[in-house]
Design an enzyme around this catalytic site. Sequence first.
Site, PDB file in Angstrom:
ATOM      1  N   SER A   1       0.870  -1.184   0.000  1.00 46.24           N
ATOM      2  CA  SER A   1       0.000   0.000   0.000  1.00 46.24           C
ATOM      3  C   SER A   1       0.902   1.229   0.000  1.00 46.24           C
ATOM      4  O   SER A   1       2.069   1.144   0.420  1.00 46.24           O
ATOM      5  CB  SER A   1      -0.860  -0.001   1.270  1.00 46.24           C
ATOM      6  OG  SER A   1      -1.444   1.274   1.473  1.00 46.24           O
TER       7      SER A   1
ATOM      8  N   TYR B   1      -2.630  -1.404  10.453  1.00 47.96           N
ATOM      9  CA  TYR B   1      -2.569  -1.564   8.986  1.00 47.96           C
ATOM     10  C   TYR B   1      -1.248  -1.027   8.439  1.00 47.96           C
ATOM     11  O   TYR B   1      -0.558  -1.693   7.660  1.00 47.96           O
ATOM     12  CB  TYR B   1      -3.761  -0.832   8.359  1.00 47.96           C
ATOM     13  CG  TYR B   1      -3.882  -0.983   6.863  1.00 47.96           C
ATOM     14  CD1 TYR B   1      -4.531  -2.083   6.298  1.00 47.96           C
ATOM     15  CD2 TYR B   1      -3.375  -0.011   5.995  1.00 47.96           C
ATOM     16  CE1 TYR B   1      -4.661  -2.215   4.922  1.00 47.96           C
ATOM     17  CE2 TYR B   1      -3.495  -0.130   4.625  1.00 47.96           C
ATOM     18  CZ  TYR B   1      -4.148  -1.233   4.088  1.00 47.96           C
ATOM     19  OH  TYR B   1      -4.272  -1.356   2.722  1.00 47.96           O
TER      20      TYR B   1
HETATM   21  P1  NAD Z   1     -11.227  -6.216  -0.532  1.00 44.63           P
HETATM   22  O1  NAD Z   1     -11.813  -6.125   0.825  1.00 44.63           O
HETATM   23  O2  NAD Z   1     -12.155  -6.229  -1.699  1.00 44.63           O
HETATM   24  O3  NAD Z   1     -10.278  -7.475  -0.667  1.00 44.63           O
HETATM   25  C1  NAD Z   1      -9.617  -8.095   0.399  1.00 44.63           C
HETATM   26  C2  NAD Z   1      -9.814  -9.585   0.228  1.00 44.63           C
HETATM   27  O4  NAD Z   1      -9.066 -10.273   1.232  1.00 44.63           O
HETATM   28  C3  NAD Z   1     -11.284  -9.993   0.369  1.00 44.63           C
HETATM   29  O5  NAD Z   1     -11.663 -10.745  -0.758  1.00 44.63           O
HETATM   30  C4  NAD Z   1     -11.278 -10.852   1.633  1.00 44.63           C
HETATM   31  O6  NAD Z   1     -12.216 -11.917   1.586  1.00 44.63           O
HETATM   32  C5  NAD Z   1      -9.857 -11.372   1.645  1.00 44.63           C
HETATM   33  N1  NAD Z   1      -9.424 -11.826   2.969  1.00 44.63           N
HETATM   34  C6  NAD Z   1      -9.580 -11.204   4.171  1.00 44.63           C
HETATM   35  N2  NAD Z   1      -9.069 -11.954   5.149  1.00 44.63           N
HETATM   36  C7  NAD Z   1      -8.565 -13.075   4.570  1.00 44.63           C
HETATM   37  C8  NAD Z   1      -7.916 -14.231   5.061  1.00 44.63           C
HETATM   38  N3  NAD Z   1      -7.676 -14.383   6.368  1.00 44.63           N
HETATM   39  N4  NAD Z   1      -7.541 -15.187   4.174  1.00 44.63           N
HETATM   40  C9  NAD Z   1      -7.783 -15.043   2.849  1.00 44.63           C
HETATM   41  N5  NAD Z   1      -8.408 -13.967   2.330  1.00 44.63           N
HETATM   42  C10 NAD Z   1      -8.780 -13.001   3.178  1.00 44.63           C
HETATM   43  O7  NAD Z   1     -10.220  -4.981  -0.630  1.00 44.63           O
HETATM   44  P2  NAD Z   1      -9.067  -4.667  -1.706  1.00 44.63           P
HETATM   45  O8  NAD Z   1      -8.977  -3.216  -1.785  1.00 44.63           O
HETATM   46  O9  NAD Z   1      -9.262  -5.453  -2.940  1.00 44.63           O
HETATM   47  O10 NAD Z   1      -7.773  -5.176  -0.920  1.00 44.63           O
HETATM   48  C11 NAD Z   1      -6.846  -6.092  -1.483  1.00 44.63           C
HETATM   49  C12 NAD Z   1      -5.447  -5.750  -0.998  1.00 44.63           C
HETATM   50  O11 NAD Z   1      -5.066  -4.474  -1.527  1.00 44.63           O
HETATM   51  C13 NAD Z   1      -5.302  -5.647   0.515  1.00 44.63           C
HETATM   52  O12 NAD Z   1      -4.068  -6.218   0.925  1.00 44.63           O
HETATM   53  C14 NAD Z   1      -5.286  -4.154   0.753  1.00 44.63           C
HETATM   54  O13 NAD Z   1      -4.591  -3.794   1.926  1.00 44.63           O
HETATM   55  C15 NAD Z   1      -4.561  -3.676  -0.493  1.00 44.63           C
HETATM   56  N6  NAD Z   1      -4.758  -2.257  -0.794  1.00 44.63           N
HETATM   57  C16 NAD Z   1      -5.967  -1.784  -1.213  1.00 44.63           C
HETATM   58  C17 NAD Z   1      -6.101  -0.437  -1.516  1.00 44.63           C
HETATM   59  C18 NAD Z   1      -7.385   0.165  -2.008  1.00 44.63           C
HETATM   60  O14 NAD Z   1      -7.438   1.401  -2.166  1.00 44.63           O
HETATM   61  N7  NAD Z   1      -8.409  -0.589  -2.279  1.00 44.63           N
HETATM   62  C19 NAD Z   1      -5.012   0.417  -1.365  1.00 44.63           C
HETATM   63  C20 NAD Z   1      -3.803  -0.093  -0.909  1.00 44.63           C
HETATM   64  C21 NAD Z   1      -3.685  -1.441  -0.647  1.00 44.63           C
END
Ligand code: NAD
Length: 269
Positions: free
Chosen positions: A154, A167
Site C-alpha cells: 500500500s 494496517y
Molecule cells: P477487498 O476487501 O475487496 O479485498 C480483500 C480480500 O481479502 C477480500 O476478498 C477478503 O475476503 C480477503 N481476505 C480477508 N481476510 C482473509 C484471510 N484471512 N484469508 C484469505 N483472504 C482473506 O479490498 P481490496 O482493496 O481489494 O484489498 C486487497 C489488498 O489491496 C489488501 O491487501 C489491501 O490492503 C490492499 N490495498 C488496497 C487499496 C485500495 O485502495 N483498495 C489500497 C492499498 C492497498
Amino acid sequence: MDKKLQNQIAIITGASSGIGEGCAKEFSKAGATVVVNYPVDAAKDMAEKVVADITATGGNAIAYKCDVSKEDEVIKMFVDVVAQFGTVDILINNAGLQRDSKFEEMSLATWNFVIGVNLTGQFLCAREAIKEFLRRGVDETRSKAAGKIICMSSVHEVIPWAGHANYAASKGGIMLMMKTIAQEFAPRKIRINSIAPGAIQTPINKDAWDTAAHLQNLLRLIPEKRIGNVEDIGKAAVFLASDDADYINGTTLFVDGGMTLYPGFEDNG
Ligand code: NAD
C-alpha cells in the site's frame, strides 16, 4: 494477443473481491490458470462468481477456501494446488483487511488480527510458494524465473496513517519482508516484488468514495484526480509477473495516480 503468462499457475489470495478479483481476471486474460482464494464460507459464492466469469471467457480457474493467517490451511492449499496442477508459478499475496481504531483504544486482539492476516498471512504464503519454486527450479518453457511473488502492499508502506497503526505497520513490514526475501532468493532465480496501490475503488475503502462529497475529499490526495480501478493494479501485476519484468527484483511499484507525490504542495505548499 500475446499471452505473457501462458500455462502458468497463479495463486491469488483474497480474490473473491476487489483487487484480487481484478488480478484474477487480468491473469486469466494473460493465459494463467488462476486459483481464486477466499477465506470463509460466506465468500464462497463471490469466489465462484469470479471463477464463472473467468471460465465464461475461456479461462481456467478454481475457487479455494483458505484463511491465509492459519498455517495448516496455507500448507494444505499449496499441497492441494500442486497435486491438482503440478506446480505453482506465481503467488499474488493480496489478502488484507483493515480494523481501524484510535491508537490509545486499540486492543491487542485488533492489532494481532490485522498483523495476522496482512503480514503473517503473506509470510506463510510466501514461504510455501518459495518451497515449491525451489523444488521445481527454472523451467524455461514456463518462465525465465523459478517463481514470482507479488506482495500487495500500500502507499501506507511509506505514508503514515493516523488511526490505522496496525494496517500501516503491516504494510511497512511487508516492504522489508519482501526486500529481504528478494535478496535471499534472487540467486535462485525467484523474483519478489510489491505493488503499492493508492486509492483503488473496492469494498475495503467504500467510505472514501460512496458519496460525491467523500470522493471529492479523496481526490484532493490524488494528483491525477481520479480514483484507481482494479484493472490498474491487475495490469501492473501481470507485467511484474511476466518475463518482461525479468530484471525487476525487490522493488515496490507504486500504482497510485501520484498519491506519494506530496499533493499538498500542488499549490506551492
Ligand atoms: P477487498 O476487501 O475487496 O479485498 C480483500 C480480500 O481479502 C477480500 O476478498 C477478503 O475476503 C480477503 N481476505 C480477508 N481476510 C482473509 C484471510 N484471512 N484469508 C484469505 N483472504 C482473506 O479490498 P481490496 O482493496 O481489494 O484489498 C486487497 C489488498 O489491496 C489488501 O491487501 C489491501 O490492503 C490492499 N490495498 C488496497 C487499496 C485500495 O485502495 N483498495 C489500497 C492499498 C492497498
